[in-house]
Design an enzyme around this catalytic site. Structure first.
Site, short mmCIF file in Angstrom:
data_model
loop_
_atom_site.label_atom_id
_atom_site.label_comp_id
_atom_site.label_asym_id
_atom_site.label_seq_id
_atom_site.Cartn_x
_atom_site.Cartn_y
_atom_site.Cartn_z
N HIS A 374 0.80 -1.23 0.00
CA HIS A 374 0.00 0.00 0.00
C HIS A 374 0.83 1.27 0.00
O HIS A 374 0.28 2.36 0.05
CB HIS A 374 -0.90 0.06 1.23
CG HIS A 374 -1.91 -1.05 1.29
ND1 HIS A 374 -3.21 -0.91 0.84
CD2 HIS A 374 -1.81 -2.31 1.74
CE1 HIS A 374 -3.85 -2.04 1.03
NE2 HIS A 374 -3.03 -2.91 1.57
N LYS A 567 -8.54 13.34 6.39
CA LYS A 567 -7.73 12.13 6.26
C LYS A 567 -6.71 12.18 7.38
O LYS A 567 -6.62 13.19 8.09
CB LYS A 567 -7.04 12.04 4.90
CG LYS A 567 -6.34 13.34 4.45
CD LYS A 567 -5.79 13.24 3.03
CE LYS A 567 -6.77 13.61 1.97
NZ LYS A 567 -6.91 12.64 0.90
N ARG A 568 -5.93 11.10 7.56
CA ARG A 568 -4.89 11.15 8.58
C ARG A 568 -3.97 12.35 8.33
O ARG A 568 -3.71 12.72 7.19
CB ARG A 568 -4.07 9.85 8.56
CG ARG A 568 -4.81 8.68 9.17
CD ARG A 568 -5.17 8.96 10.61
NE ARG A 568 -3.99 8.89 11.44
CZ ARG A 568 -3.74 7.94 12.33
NH1 ARG A 568 -4.61 6.98 12.54
NH2 ARG A 568 -2.63 7.94 13.04
N LYS A 573 0.77 14.00 3.07
CA LYS A 573 -0.58 14.33 2.60
C LYS A 573 -0.77 15.85 2.52
O LYS A 573 -1.75 16.35 1.98
CB LYS A 573 -1.63 13.70 3.50
CG LYS A 573 -1.66 12.17 3.45
CD LYS A 573 -2.73 11.60 4.36
CE LYS A 573 -2.67 10.09 4.49
NZ LYS A 573 -3.28 9.36 3.36
N THR A 678 -8.50 6.77 -1.12
CA THR A 678 -9.84 6.27 -1.44
C THR A 678 -10.90 7.31 -1.11
O THR A 678 -12.01 7.24 -1.63
CB THR A 678 -10.14 4.96 -0.67
OG1 THR A 678 -9.68 5.09 0.67
CG2 THR A 678 -9.48 3.77 -1.33
N LYS A 682 -14.70 8.70 -2.70
CA LYS A 682 -15.94 8.91 -1.94
C LYS A 682 -16.52 10.30 -2.23
O LYS A 682 -17.73 10.46 -2.39
CB LYS A 682 -15.69 8.75 -0.44
CG LYS A 682 -15.34 7.32 -0.07
CD LYS A 682 -14.75 7.19 1.33
CE LYS A 682 -14.04 5.85 1.45
NZ LYS A 682 -13.13 5.75 2.60
O1 RUG Z 1 -1.63 5.38 2.37
C1 RUG Z 1 -2.34 4.32 1.77
C2 RUG Z 1 -3.45 4.87 0.87
O2 RUG Z 1 -2.89 5.60 -0.18
C3 RUG Z 1 -4.27 3.72 0.31
O3 RUG Z 1 -5.38 4.21 -0.39
C4 RUG Z 1 -4.74 2.81 1.42
C5 RUG Z 1 -5.47 1.60 0.91
O4 RUG Z 1 -4.77 0.95 -0.08
O5 RUG Z 1 -3.63 2.37 2.21
C6 RUG Z 1 -2.93 3.44 2.83
N1 RUG Z 1 -1.93 2.89 3.73
C7 RUG Z 1 -0.70 2.49 3.46
N2 RUG Z 1 -2.13 2.70 5.02
N3 RUG Z 1 -1.07 2.19 5.55
C8 RUG Z 1 -0.17 2.04 4.64
C9 RUG Z 1 1.20 1.52 4.87
O6 RUG Z 1 1.23 0.57 5.90
#
Ligand code: RUG
Length: 833
Positions: A374, A567-568, A573, A678, A682
């Protein structure tokens, strides 16, 4: 003793088998029965919470009846199943979703109304199940919804954290974390006290040789912790399929505490073992895209992988099939590297417990697993120290070394003249201490590796995993662009928009096939349709304005342009870019004459998101946003032209209010850093436009909806490295408009400048890693274009409708089918009544 009822006696059972309510009367009967008996309340003390619990229990009965049938059907047909292993499942609320998925929300509304309750108020009583940090956990939850909707035989496996992600409060502009104890009043789980697995830690490995010279290994001593299963039914939309999410909870293996110690008066040490065991599943690590290498985290990972694997293997063994058939029956998907130990655990079970030869076992293992990556962010890539692993999981470390040895031998054979490649691809990093690279282990132990958006998957192949593409060929690496479930993110969050679309299309079929949305493009010039569309957006903005008033005390003008970034909080970001942009806007308005001010498009800048408790820079960004809000919102020269809002404790249920209410939302990560994103999907699905960088899934959203319908800005991923180099060599001049923003901060306009000095110096002096200055001008200019476009409401509306019509590609159902076809090789199970 055989547990099933003998055939001749089954008639009695069948006669009394539980039935499902379908009418309002039947629902009310179930509701009242649960309130009176299960909850021991009466009609004299039934508040909204009791009404919620009663309703939830009535729906839970329905779900569990279908759950039972689904599990029987799946066991009976013995088709291939998929197991989705994720440390995070960000489920949000369940009741509303369950009502909609089984198609009985109207029945519940009418039934509750007969007893004097509004269904919306009842739904609002539910506490979010927040067992995740952000996109990764929510993706897992969307997977569960889609897999059930599409009738895939599928289970999720996770941890039953006692505390989910912390609740966020803002005190004096600072984030404060409050523990989230969510399990009181949670009717959605079924404890399975009889389904337990003993999990071993520490100890040592003994080597044995039998009379034929065969060597075997035994992992001995150490400590045992018990895993107890809790099952959560997952209903599909418009289908009978109800899948299972199994969450493991930890418990001391002896059950209670040591009575000998207790009776001797040694109370503390008597409960210490119990507490230590329960700590494993106590709390979700609150980091997103950040790994800290803590022992307890590794314990969580092994505990959950080992319990899940034991469960999967136990089920497989009941079929009495040969081990070679394991991958024909089972696909296991690793959500990120967090469950990578499952690969090692399966190899251990097969060679140490089941007596398979190494190669035979390894062939089973690699055909079984798929790994989803991811992120390319280095700080998120998991590495575990070898000494830590040696101590906690001695046998697993041996197996990892063995896997690595065989792998490196094969690489050496293929690339005899390339010495460097061996150290580059080795699972063990030769650092001090040595580290186990979990992503490499996951690639080597899986048959498919996928990224989550096209750009991200390309970057994996050309940068991070380049050597592995050379070794395994390109076929092992693939892309499956993320999606979202339209059930929650359109139908549930935005019922009026969903109803309008259904009215035009003649049915709600688009919720099962989102590509049908394209038919609404034909109505883009239909006056009544456009008006209704605009009214719905306005209603949604009013709903959010009401929430803002209730939670922050600020009034916001619903006619203003609602600009949202939720978002976080993370430097990559770039919420800092957004708030600097807001300051720039504030300073510009303040410098305007009364005449000029009349032309300003009023804005509400809305932020929301949590910072990891230990991520100081992210917390500084939250602090700055809140300080700017303090100043701007009270400035009489500004009035309605600009408001800044920080919505505390952003979570799934708040997202359901926020997403339908945006005019524009921000997805502005430094190019090449966001895996997919994502929430961008939305917002667009709810008729909001987006401003974004060429990053993650923004690129594919642009391709689908057309570049005239999105506001893109900023440098491209391919330029990032070069720009960073230039910063490093001092070949850099701060953007003059950004300089003006920094000057205001340094003049203490937003409180003590010292509070924000690190944020500024990271850009001015320390290389501006996230390229805030490089993108600032383009960002500001693009926002001016947004203002201009918003003034032409007719065109804005056309963009909004067209974009929604073209969002079919981003359905989670498309994603799930792609995984099923190209990674899992599983078929849906035909469901008949
Ligand atoms: O930061 C990513 C997002 O870009 C992505 O949409 C989401 C789902 O695939 O996963 C997020 N992410 C990546 N969360 N944790 C990580 C690395 O461990």
């Amino acid at each position: 003793v055989e547990a099933s009822i003998p055939e001749p006696l089954r008639e009695a059972w069948r006669k009394h088998s539980a039935t499902e309510f379908t009418t309002k009367d039947e629902f009310e009967k179930d509701l009242v029965r649960h309130i009176e008996t299960t909850l021991a309340r009466s009609l004299y003390n039934c508040d909204e919470l009791a009404a919620y619990s009663g309703t939830a229990l009535a729906f839970r009965d329905r779900l569990i009846i279908e759950w039972n049938k689904t599990q029987q059907r799946q066991t009976f047909t013995d088709q291939k199943r998929v197991y989705y292993l994720s440390l995070e499942f960000l489920m949000g609320r369940t009741l509303d979703n369950a009502m909609l998925n089984v198609g009985l929300k109207d029945v519940a509304r009418d039934g509750l109304s007969d007893l004097g309750f509004r269904v919306e108020d009842v739904i609002n009583q539910e506490h979010d199940a927040a067992l995740g940090n952000g996109g990764l956990g929510r993706l897992a939850a969307c997977f569960l919804d889609s897999m059930a909707t599409l009738n895939y035989p599928a289970w999720g496996y996770g941890l039953r954290y006692r505390y989910g992600i912390f609740k966020q409060e803002i005190v004096n502009g600072y984030q404060v974390e409050i523990p989230d104890y969510w399990l009181d009043n949670n009717p959605w789980e079924f404890p399975r006290h009889e389904i337990t697995v003993d999990i071993q830690f520490y100890g040592n490995v003994k080597k044995y040789q039998d009379e034929n010279g065969r060597i075997s290994h035994s992992w001995e001593d150490g400590e045992i912790v018990q895993a107890v299963a809790y099952d959560v039914p997952i209903p599909g939309y418009g289908t009978k399929t109800t899948n299972n999410l199994r969450l493991w909870s930890s418990k001391a293996s002896s059950g209670e505490f040591d009575f000998q110690k207790f009776n001797a008066g040694d109370y503390e040490s008597a409960v210490a073992d119990q507490q230590r065991a329960e700590t494993i599943s106590a709390v979700l690590y609150p980091n997103d895209n950040l790994e800290r290498g803590k022992e307890l985290r590794l314990k969580q990972q092994y505990f959950w992988c080992a319990a899940s694997l034991f469960d999967i293997v136990r089920r497989f063994k009941k079929t009495k099939r040969a081990w070679g058939e394991f991958p024909d029956q089972i696909a296991i998907q690793l959500n990120d590297t967090h469950p990578t130990l499952a690969i090692v655990e399966l190899q251990r079970i097969l060679i140490d417990k089941e007596g398979l030869e190494w190669d035979e076992a390894w062939s089973v293992v690699t055909k079984t697993f798929g790994y989803t990556n991811h992120t390319v962010l280095p700080e998120a890539l998991e590495k575990w120290s070898v000494p830590l692993m040696q101590n906690l999981l001695p046998r697993h470390l041996q197996i990892i070394y063995e896997i690595n040895l065989f792998f490196l031998q094969s690489v050496e054979k293929r690339f005899p003249n390339d010495r460097d490649i061996l150290s580059r691809v080795s699972i063990i990093e030769e650092s001090h201490p040595k580290m186990v690279r979990m992503a490499y282990l996951a690639i080597i132990g899986s048959h498919k590796v996928n990224g989550v958006a096209e750009l991200h998957s390309d970057l994996l192949k050309t940068t991070l995993f380049k050597d592995f593409v050379k070794i395994y060929g390109p076929d092992r690496f693939t892309n499956v662009t993320n999606g979202i479930t339209p059930r929650r993110w359109l139908h549930q969050a935005n019922p009026r928009l969903s109803a309008l679309i259904a009215e035009k299309l003649g049915s709600y079929d688009f919720l099962k096939d989102l590509t049908l949305l394209d038919k609404i493009e034909a109505f883009v010039d239909d006056k009544a349709f456009r008006e209704e569309w605009a009214v719905i957006k306005r209603e949604n903005k009013l709903r959010l304005a009401k929430h803002i008033k209730a939670t922050t005390g600020f009034d916001v003008n619903p006619n203003a342009l609602f600009d949202v970034q939720v978002k976080r909080i993370h430097e990559y970001k770039r919420q800092q870019l957004n708030i600097f942009g807001v300051i720039h806007r504030y300073l510009s308005i303040k410098a305007m004459s009364a005449e000029e001010k009349k032309k300003v498009v009023p804005r509400v800048s809305i932020f929301g998101g949590k910072a990891a408790p230990g991520y100081w820079m992210a917390k500084t960004i939250i602090h700055l946003i809140n300080k700017v809000a303090d100043v701007v919102n009270k400035d009489p020269e500004i009035g309605d032209l600009l408001k800044v809002i920080f919505i505390a404790d952003y979570n799934v249920s708040k997202a359901e209010i926020i997403c339908p209410a945006s005019d524009i939302s921000e997805h502005i990560s430094t190019a090449g850093t966001e895996g997919s994103g994502t929430s961008n999907m939305k917002f667009v699905l709810n008729g909001g436009l987006i401003i974004g960088t060429c990053d993650g899934a923004n690129i594919e959203i642009t391709r689908e909806i057309g570049e005239q319908n999105i506001f893109l800005f900023g440098n491209l991923a391919e330029d990032v490295e070069d720009l960073r180099h230039r910063h490093f060599y001092g070949d850099f001049k701060l953007d003059p408009q950004l300089e003006r923003v920094f000057d205001a901060i340094k003049d203490n306009v937003f409180g003590d400048k010292a509070d924000f000095s690190a944020l500024i110096s990271s850009i001015e002096e320390h290389g501006d890693y996230y390229l805030v200055s490089d993108d600032f001008n383009s960002y500001i200019t693009t926002h001016e274009m947004v203002d201009e476009a918003f003034q032409n409401q007719e065109e804005w509306l056309a963009k909004s409708i067209t974009s929604v019509a073209r969002m079919g590609f981003f359905s989670m159902d498309r994603v799930t089918n792609e995984y099923a076809d190209s990674i899992w090789n599983v078929e849906p199970l035909d469901v008949k009544d």
